[in-house]
Scaffold this motif. Structure first.
Motif, PDB file in Angstrom:
ATOM      1  N   ALA A  34       0.827  -1.207   0.000  1.00  0.00           N
ATOM      2  CA  ALA A  34       0.000   0.000   0.000  1.00  0.00           C
ATOM      3  C   ALA A  34       0.863   1.259   0.000  1.00  0.00           C
ATOM      4  CB  ALA A  34      -0.931  -0.011   1.208  1.00  0.00           C
ATOM      5  N   ILE A  35       1.971   1.199   0.720  1.00  0.00           N
ATOM      6  CA  ILE A  35       2.893   2.342   0.770  1.00  0.00           C
ATOM      7  C   ILE A  35       3.502   2.591  -0.612  1.00  0.00           C
ATOM      8  CG2 ILE A  35       5.112   3.134   1.675  1.00  0.00           C
ATOM      9  CD1 ILE A  35       4.374   1.775   4.326  1.00  0.00           C
ATOM     10  N   ASP A  36       3.898   1.513  -1.290  1.00  0.00           N
ATOM     11  CA  ASP A  36       4.477   1.642  -2.631  1.00  0.00           C
ATOM     12  C   ASP A  36       3.454   2.230  -3.608  1.00  0.00           C
ATOM     13  OD1 ASP A  36       6.857   0.625  -1.711  1.00  0.00           O
ATOM     14  OD2 ASP A  36       6.443  -1.431  -2.371  1.00  0.00           O
ATOM     15  N   GLU A  37       2.205   1.790  -3.492  1.00  0.00           N
ATOM     16  CA  GLU A  37       1.151   2.326  -4.361  1.00  0.00           C
ATOM     17  C   GLU A  37       0.923   3.814  -4.075  1.00  0.00           C
ATOM     18  OE1 GLU A  37      -0.602   0.974  -6.905  1.00  0.00           O
ATOM     19  OE2 GLU A  37       0.781  -0.716  -6.737  1.00  0.00           O
ATOM     20  N   ALA A  38       0.987   4.163  -2.807  1.00  0.00           N
ATOM     21  CA  ALA A  38       0.809   5.572  -2.432  1.00  0.00           C
ATOM     22  C   ALA A  38       1.937   6.432  -3.006  1.00  0.00           C
ATOM     23  CB  ALA A  38       0.762   5.702  -0.913  1.00  0.00           C
ATOM     24  N   LYS A  39       3.145   5.902  -3.007  1.00  0.00           N
ATOM     25  CA  LYS A  39       4.280   6.643  -3.567  1.00  0.00           C
ATOM     26  C   LYS A  39       4.109   6.861  -5.066  1.00  0.00           C
ATOM     27  CE  LYS A  39       7.771   5.337  -0.145  1.00  0.00           C
ATOM     28  NZ  LYS A  39       9.031   4.586   0.109  1.00  0.00           N
ATOM     29  N   LYS A  40       3.595   5.843  -5.767  1.00  0.00           N
ATOM     30  CA  LYS A  40       3.331   5.988  -7.196  1.00  0.00           C
ATOM     31  C   LYS A  40       2.282   7.073  -7.438  1.00  0.00           C
ATOM     32  CE  LYS A  40       4.443   1.221  -8.543  1.00  0.00           C
ATOM     33  NZ  LYS A  40       3.874  -0.041  -9.095  1.00  0.00           N
ATOM     34  N   ARG A  41       1.248   7.057  -6.621  1.00  0.00           N
ATOM     35  CA  ARG A  41       0.190   8.068  -6.748  1.00  0.00           C
ATOM     36  C   ARG A  41       0.758   9.459  -6.471  1.00  0.00           C
ATOM     37  NH1 ARG A  41      -4.002  10.484  -8.951  1.00  0.00           N
ATOM     38  NH2 ARG A  41      -5.452  11.422  -7.481  1.00  0.00           N
ATOM     39  N   MET A  42       1.630   9.555  -5.477  1.00  0.00           N
ATOM     40  CA  MET A  42       2.241  10.837  -5.137  1.00  0.00           C
ATOM     41  C   MET A  42       3.082  11.360  -6.303  1.00  0.00           C
ATOM     42  SD  MET A  42       4.829  11.719  -1.980  1.00  0.00           S
ATOM     43  CE  MET A  42       6.163  10.741  -2.701  1.00  0.00           C
ATOM     44  N   ASP A  43       3.872  10.477  -6.908  1.00  0.00           N
ATOM     45  CA  ASP A  43       4.705  10.882  -8.039  1.00  0.00           C
ATOM     46  C   ASP A  43       3.845  11.351  -9.213  1.00  0.00           C
ATOM     47  OD1 ASP A  43       6.963  10.258  -6.601  1.00  0.00           O
ATOM     48  OD2 ASP A  43       7.210   8.261  -7.502  1.00  0.00           O
ATOM     49  N   ALA A  44       2.734  10.666  -9.447  1.00  0.00           N
ATOM     50  CA  ALA A  44       1.833  11.055 -10.540  1.00  0.00           C
ATOM     51  C   ALA A  44       1.222  12.425 -10.276  1.00  0.00           C
ATOM     52  CB  ALA A  44       0.733  10.000 -10.706  1.00  0.00           C
ATOM     53  N   LEU A  45       0.892  12.703  -9.029  1.00  0.00           N
ATOM     54  CA  LEU A  45       0.322  13.997  -8.671  1.00  0.00           C
ATOM     55  C   LEU A  45       1.344  15.120  -8.811  1.00  0.00           C
ATOM     56  CD1 LEU A  45      -1.779  12.904  -5.571  1.00  0.00           C
ATOM     57  CD2 LEU A  45      -2.709  13.979  -7.635  1.00  0.00           C
ATOM     58  N   VAL A  46       2.595  14.830  -8.475  1.00  0.00           N
ATOM     59  CA  VAL A  46       3.661  15.819  -8.648  1.00  0.00           C
ATOM     60  C   VAL A  46       3.809  16.180 -10.122  1.00  0.00           C
ATOM     61  CG1 VAL A  46       6.161  16.160  -8.526  1.00  0.00           C
ATOM     62  CG2 VAL A  46       4.932  15.252  -6.552  1.00  0.00           C
ATOM     63  N   SER A  47       3.797  15.161 -10.985  1.00  0.00           N
ATOM     64  CA  SER A  47       3.895  15.403 -12.430  1.00  0.00           C
ATOM     65  C   SER A  47       2.699  16.211 -12.920  1.00  0.00           C
ATOM     66  CB  SER A  47       3.970  14.076 -13.184  1.00  0.00           C
ATOM     67  OG  SER A  47       5.139  13.359 -12.829  1.00  0.00           O
ATOM     68  N   GLN A  48       1.529  15.885 -12.396  1.00  0.00           N
ATOM     69  CA  GLN A  48       0.322  16.616 -12.778  1.00  0.00           C
ATOM     70  C   GLN A  48       0.394  18.066 -12.323  1.00  0.00           C
ATOM     71  OE1 GLN A  48      -3.300  14.808 -11.358  1.00  0.00           O
ATOM     72  NE2 GLN A  48      -4.618  16.189 -12.523  1.00  0.00           N
ATOM     73  N   ALA A  49       0.890  18.281 -11.124  1.00  0.00           N
ATOM     74  CA  ALA A  49       1.025  19.645 -10.602  1.00  0.00           C
ATOM     75  C   ALA A  49       1.946  20.468 -11.491  1.00  0.00           C
ATOM     76  CB  ALA A  49       1.553  19.612  -9.173  1.00  0.00           C
ATOM     77  N   ARG A  50       3.090  19.891 -11.855  1.00  0.00           N
ATOM     78  CA  ARG A  50       4.049  20.615 -12.696  1.00  0.00           C
ATOM     79  C   ARG A  50       3.445  20.937 -14.066  1.00  0.00           C
ATOM     80  NH1 ARG A  50       9.187  21.557 -11.978  1.00  0.00           N
ATOM     81  NH2 ARG A  50       9.562  19.914 -10.439  1.00  0.00           N
ATOM     82  N   GLU A  51       2.729  19.973 -14.624  1.00  0.00           N
ATOM     83  CA  GLU A  51       2.115  20.162 -15.940  1.00  0.00           C
ATOM     84  C   GLU A  51       1.073  21.287 -15.909  1.00  0.00           C
ATOM     85  OE1 GLU A  51      -0.815  17.734 -19.032  1.00  0.00           O
ATOM     86  OE2 GLU A  51       0.128  16.672 -17.349  1.00  0.00           O
ATOM     87  N   GLN A  52       0.225  21.277 -14.883  1.00  0.00           N
ATOM     88  CA  GLN A  52      -0.829  22.283 -14.798  1.00  0.00           C
ATOM     89  C   GLN A  52      -0.264  23.676 -14.515  1.00  0.00           C
ATOM     90  OE1 GLN A  52      -3.981  21.746 -15.625  1.00  0.00           O
ATOM     91  NE2 GLN A  52      -3.469  19.609 -16.030  1.00  0.00           N
ATOM     92  N   LEU A  53       0.757  23.751 -13.703  1.00  0.00           N
ATOM     93  CA  LEU A  53       1.369  25.055 -13.421  1.00  0.00           C
ATOM     94  C   LEU A  53       2.065  25.609 -14.672  1.00  0.00           C
ATOM     95  CD1 LEU A  53       2.816  24.435  -9.838  1.00  0.00           C
ATOM     96  CD2 LEU A  53       0.834  25.818 -10.474  1.00  0.00           C
ATOM     97  N   GLN A  54       2.615  24.717 -15.475  1.00  0.00           N
ATOM     98  CA  GLN A  54       3.219  25.150 -16.739  1.00  0.00           C
ATOM     99  C   GLN A  54       2.142  25.729 -17.662  1.00  0.00           C
ATOM    100  OE1 GLN A  54       6.409  25.372 -17.648  1.00  0.00           O
ATOM    101  NE2 GLN A  54       5.757  26.235 -19.617  1.00  0.00           N
ATOM    102  N   LYS A  55       0.987  25.081 -17.708  1.00  0.00           N
ATOM    103  CA  LYS A  55      -0.126  25.587 -18.527  1.00  0.00           C
ATOM    104  C   LYS A  55      -0.602  26.946 -18.020  1.00  0.00           C
ATOM    105  CE  LYS A  55      -2.051  21.138 -20.022  1.00  0.00           C
ATOM    106  NZ  LYS A  55      -3.236  20.230 -19.943  1.00  0.00           N
ATOM    107  N   ALA A  56      -0.682  27.085 -16.706  1.00  0.00           N
ATOM    108  CA  ALA A  56      -1.101  28.363 -16.128  1.00  0.00           C
ATOM    109  C   ALA A  56      -0.125  29.470 -16.503  1.00  0.00           C
ATOM    110  CB  ALA A  56      -1.213  28.238 -14.608  1.00  0.00           C
ATOM    111  N   GLN A  57       1.162  29.137 -16.503  1.00  0.00           N
ATOM    112  CA  GLN A  57       2.177  30.127 -16.861  1.00  0.00           C
ATOM    113  C   GLN A  57       2.071  30.502 -18.345  1.00  0.00           C
ATOM    114  OE1 GLN A  57       6.024  29.055 -15.438  1.00  0.00           O
ATOM    115  NE2 GLN A  57       6.874  31.079 -15.738  1.00  0.00           N
ATOM    116  N   GLU A  58       1.780  29.524 -19.185  1.00  0.00           N
ATOM    117  CA  GLU A  58       1.640  29.779 -20.615  1.00  0.00           C
ATOM    118  C   GLU A  58       0.436  30.667 -20.909  1.00  0.00           C
ATOM    119  OE1 GLU A  58       1.382  25.898 -22.238  1.00  0.00           O
ATOM    120  OE2 GLU A  58       3.530  25.461 -22.020  1.00  0.00           O
TER     121      GLU A  58
END
Length: 316
Positions: free
Chosen positions: A210-234
């Protein structure tokens, strides 16, 4: 004479005698039309009167909330909605109510069951606004805001928040606020997951899968955050907010140097923002740049002599 009278009856300018009794079907249609007109006027008047009453109570609710007269504010919000079911009343009430309930939850002043009911009521109010006017972007922003505040508290809150902000994005694809909100939500969810992982790791009987799955979810959310903030900047939106969120993201990833750079960029856009100056001071302090941190805290105290955090760090 009779022939003359008959001819005169057809001369121009002569009016015919009209009788309802002579044409009952026409009389019925005219009567129904008058009744419909009167009813329409009455309902229009009634709607206008209810709207005016709703506005009066809504204004009273907002003023009371500003004075921190919470019960008076919520009573007025309720009466406003009773008089006139308006999406603005509902969404503003939802945001005011969720903040109030969260304060009580943090202070431990309310029974958990009461707090849970409060969360549900706030969500219902925000959802009601989207039903009343699904094409109003502020309603989806409010619904997302309610769910976003529950990240780390209610399961699935981040998913519901992101869905609401996606609806806003669909309405206004060029609005940077939608991407900023999604980036902020993804980052908040990642932070909440990291806290949960830290609380679980090292415990006896911890579920490593469960911890490993949570880490994967966390990494995916970090990538999503970066992507959305890049769009906001654009989209050339609120760049100060984008820089500050990017600073949080870099700090979350452990790159304090980049976090400081992003915060400095935000400061250049709005030098008078004491919150960003505080963030910069704290980053400097955590990075061991104590002289830069001292300057930042001194500037805070100059602008706000009673600033508790600034005063505290100057004593260290």
């Amino acid at each position: 004479v009779a022939a003359g009278n008959a001819a005169m009856a057809h001369l121009p300018g002569r009016s015919k005698e009209f009788s309802f009794t002579a044409m009952p079907h026409r009389a019925l249609l005219i009567s129904l039309g008058l009744v419909c007109l009167l009813l329409g006027s009455f309902f229009l008047f009634l709607t206008s009167a209810r709207h005016i009453a709703g506005e009066i109570y809504y204004g009273a609710a907002v003023r009371a909330y500003g004075k921190q007269e919470m019960q008076k504010s919520f009573d007025s919000f309720t009466k406003a909605l009773q008089w006139y079911d308006d999406d603005e009343y509902s969404r503003v009430y939802a945001l005011a109510f969720i903040d109030f309930i969260l304060r009580d939850a943090r202070d431990g002043k309310k029974d958990p069951a009461v707090v849970q009911t409060g969360f549900q009521n706030a969500i219902a109010l925000a959802q009601r606004a989207t039903v009343l006017n699904p094409k109003e972007r502020e309603n989806w922003l409010a619904l997302g805001g309610v769910y976003e505040r529950l990240i780390g508290i209610a399961s699935g809150a981040e998913t519901a928040a992101l869905e609401a902000y996606k609806k806003m994005e669909a309405l206004e694809p060029g609005n940077p606020l939608a991407y900023l909100a999604q980036g902020r939500t993804a980052l908040s969810a990642a932070q909440a997951i990291r806290s949960a992982i830290a609380a679980s790791e090292g415990k006896e009987g911890a579920d490593q899968k469960a911890i490993d799955e949570a880490k994967k979810r966390m990494d995916a959310l970090v990538s999503q955050a970066r992507e959305q903030l890049q769009k906001a900047q654009e989209k050339k939106g609120n760049l100060e907010a984008v820089y500050l969120l990017n600073a949080q993201l870099e700090e979350f990833l452990g790159d304090r140097k980049k976090a400081i750079e992003q915060t400095i960029s935000a400061r250049q856009l709005n030098p008078g923002n004491l919150d960003s100056l505080l963030t910069l001071g704290l980053l400097y302090y955590d990075d061991g740049q104590y002289e830069n941190a001292r300057v930042a805290f001194e500037n805070i105290v100059k602008a706000a002599p009673e600033h508790q955090t600034g005063l505290f760090y100057l004593t260290l």
